[in-house]
Design an enzyme around this catalytic site. Structure first.
Site: not given
Ligand code: G6Q
Length: 565
Positions: A219, A225, A280-281, A366, A397, A525
């Site tokens: 965005k 990263e 973003g999400r 978030e 399991h 950050k």
């Protein structure tokens, strides 16, 4: 009332969940319900399933295995009314800037608005530009999928690589995985997110630059990263393709930042745009979904949008007491605030949904992992749950022991499809039987009497059985929701994702949070950008706490053990 005045009124501060008048009544009701067992509620009411289940399109929600009665739901709905869920919902759908700390509208619903109705931000109908980008994505994807779009040596594209992180990774990655049965047979989708060089290296090693297409999904087009990985991929590509003019055939972007995309060297004609009112999400429905369109084709992508749109319509118009996202949200509040449950498990019984827990973890945590209300006050009640989970059948399991006999209450959502994507019906029946058995066991448990009977000691504890019987008793009374899809189609998946998005929205309203900012990711950050140059520094670092400074110095010494630092 003008929207500005309305906003001011909201800014002035509305109480959160604990301070609403109905909350005291809920507390008293909870005190009664705390000792009630669901086993008894089922025994007393044969129509409990009908009373506490709901169908929307092809989606069935069974919420009867919850520690609720009709009174519980009425009180919870009153809580939603007092919090003005309906009003906030309308503010979202009409493009008000409900993301108040960033002064932004929250209009991901416009991205999947399949009606002919306009949706406005700042008075502008955003639908023409939304449709235009979907059209461009469709045209581009068709060129790639048909083989018309060629790489720099004339070969067709065989691998699509999304480079992004967080909201620019988890959504498209989860959807691409969920819709694997619909993928183009000659196009493989890859996702690079981690700045650990192992991730990008491992994926690039398996690629041929002549046939790889990279989508830089960001965005902001400034995320460290993503940009580190994107620049590395570009260098890797150029080391083989040699001429920068070839970048245009192999790199495209999904972003809001035209300037930065051009500076990276991507032709703006190959930038797929979205806007600041898409969080973003919540962005998989936007250009960030380009990898999905490439994998499954535009038609399927539109079906995904249509599914979400169907859920949007239900959420916007259904009465609160018959509203699936509202019901899920209220049940979450019931356990979180009244029972003190700290986490919520997402347990898909569908192999293709195995990334759903990670996706919902971000979407929920978030959004509602906040302890300051939208008007800037520290809240005195608990908010977003710890969301976690994994494929249910494997979980059985692994961690289900704690769900059944641990000391915590962990409400869980079980998600399963009626029709499998394979012909292996016997497998599917086993899967389905396990899903049912788990929800039944969590609800019913097994009493001491039943356990003794099973152990072959109907008359009571013998010395030997007495020693171990308690280990085999299941208290039960563990709440769960079951969500049944007819089949994991793009449409059903769209409905499912939108269901959770709106659940998160409703909880945010009840907790009086801004679900659409994420200031909590900023501090780390900032500190990382200060620490990064320190890792290269000549002199030992002292400016942090003793632990951080010592770890920095250890890293400096040990990554070059012979450099004498
Ligand atoms: C999501 C968050 C966050 C974001 C990533 C990637 O709501 O804002 O997860 O999606 O930090 O950001 P960019 O898309 O700007 O690279």
């Amino acid at each position: 009332m003008s929207s500005a005045i309305q906003m001011l009124r909201n800014e002035a501060g509305e109480p959160g969940v604990l301070h609403r008048p109905v909350y005291r009544v809920l507390q008293a009701h909870h005190a009664q319900m705390a000792t009630v067992h669901m086993r008894d509620l089922f025994a007393a009411d044969p129509a409990r399933f009908e009373r506490f289940s709901l169908r929307v399109g092809g989606l069935l929600l069974d919420y009867s295995k919850n520690r609720i009665t009709g009174d519980t739901m009425s009180l919870l709905v009153r809580l939603a009314e007092e919090a003005d869920v309906a009003g906030w919902r309308e503010r979202m759908f009409t493009g008000e800037k409900i993301n108040n700390t960033e002064n932004r509208a929250v209009l991901h619903v416009a991205l999947r608005n399949r009606s002919k109705q306009p949706m406005r931000v700042d008075g502008e109908d955003v639908m023409p530009k939304v449709s235009a980008v979907i059209g461009r994505m469709a045209t581009f994807a068709e060129q790639v999928r048909s083989g018309e779009w060629r790489g720099y040596t004339g070969k067709r594209i065989t691998d699509v690589v999304n480079i992004g992180i967080g909201g620019s990774d988890l959504g498209p990655q989860m959807v691409c995985q969920a819709l694997k049965p619909y993928h183009h047979p000659q196009l493989k989708a890859h996702f690079i997110s981690n700045v650990d060089g192992a991730h990008v290296q491992e994926i690039l090693e398996a690629l041929n630059p002549e046939t790889a297409l990279f989508i830089v999904s960001s965005k902001t087009f400034a995320t460290q990263e993503t940009m580190t990985n994107a620049h590395h991929a570009r260098e890797w590509f150029l080391a083989r393709a040699l001429a920068t003019r070839h970048v245009a055939r192999h790199f495209v972007a999904a972003s809001t930042n035209r300037h930065a995309v051009a500076a990276f060297g991507i032709d703006p004609a190959h930038m797929f745009e979205f806007w600041d009112w898409v969080g973003g999400r919540y962005s998989l429905w936007s250009a960030i979904g380009l990898s999905i369109v490439l994998a499954v084709g535009a038609e399927r992508f539109v079906e995904l949008l249509e599914g979400a749109h169907e859920m949007d319509g239900h959420f916007r118009h259904a009465p609160l007491e018959q509203n699936m996202p509202v019901i899920l949200a209220l049940l979450g509040v019931w356990y979180n605030n009244l029972f003190g449950a700290e986490s919520h498990a997402i347990l898909p019984y569908d192999h293709y949904l195995s990334s759903l827990p990670a996706y919902l973890q971000q979407a929920d945590m978030e959004s509602n992992g906040k302890s300051v209300s939208r008007d800037g006050k520290v809240v005195d009640y608990s908010t977003g749950a710890i969301v976690w989970g994994a494929s249910g059948i494997n979980g059985q399991h692994a961690f289900y022991q704690l769900l059944h006999q641990g000391s915590r209450m962990i409400p869980a959502d079980f998600i399963v499809s009626v029709e499998p994507h394979t012909e292996l019906q016997a497998h599917h029946d086993i899967l389905f039987a396990h899903f049912l058995a788990q929800t039944e066991a969590l609800m019913r448990g097994r009493t001491r009497g039943e356990t003794l009977l099973e152990m072959g000691s109907p008359e009571g504890d013998s010395a030997q059985t007495g020693q171990f019987v308690q280990h085999k008793v299941f208290d039960g009374n563990h709440p769960s929701n079951a969500l049944l899809l007819q089949k994991l189609t793009p449409h059903a998946l769209g409905m499912l994702i939108a269901l959770y998005e709106h659940k998160i929205f409703v909880q945010g309203v009840i907790w009086n949070l801004n679900s659409y900012d994420q200031w909590g990711v900023e501090l780390g950050k900032q500190l990382a950008s200060r620490i990064l140059p320190e890792l290269q520094a000549a002199a030992p670092v002292t400016g942090h706490d003793a632990s951080t400074s010592a770890l920095i110095n250890h890293y400096r010494r040990m990554r070059q053990p012979h450099a004498g630092l």
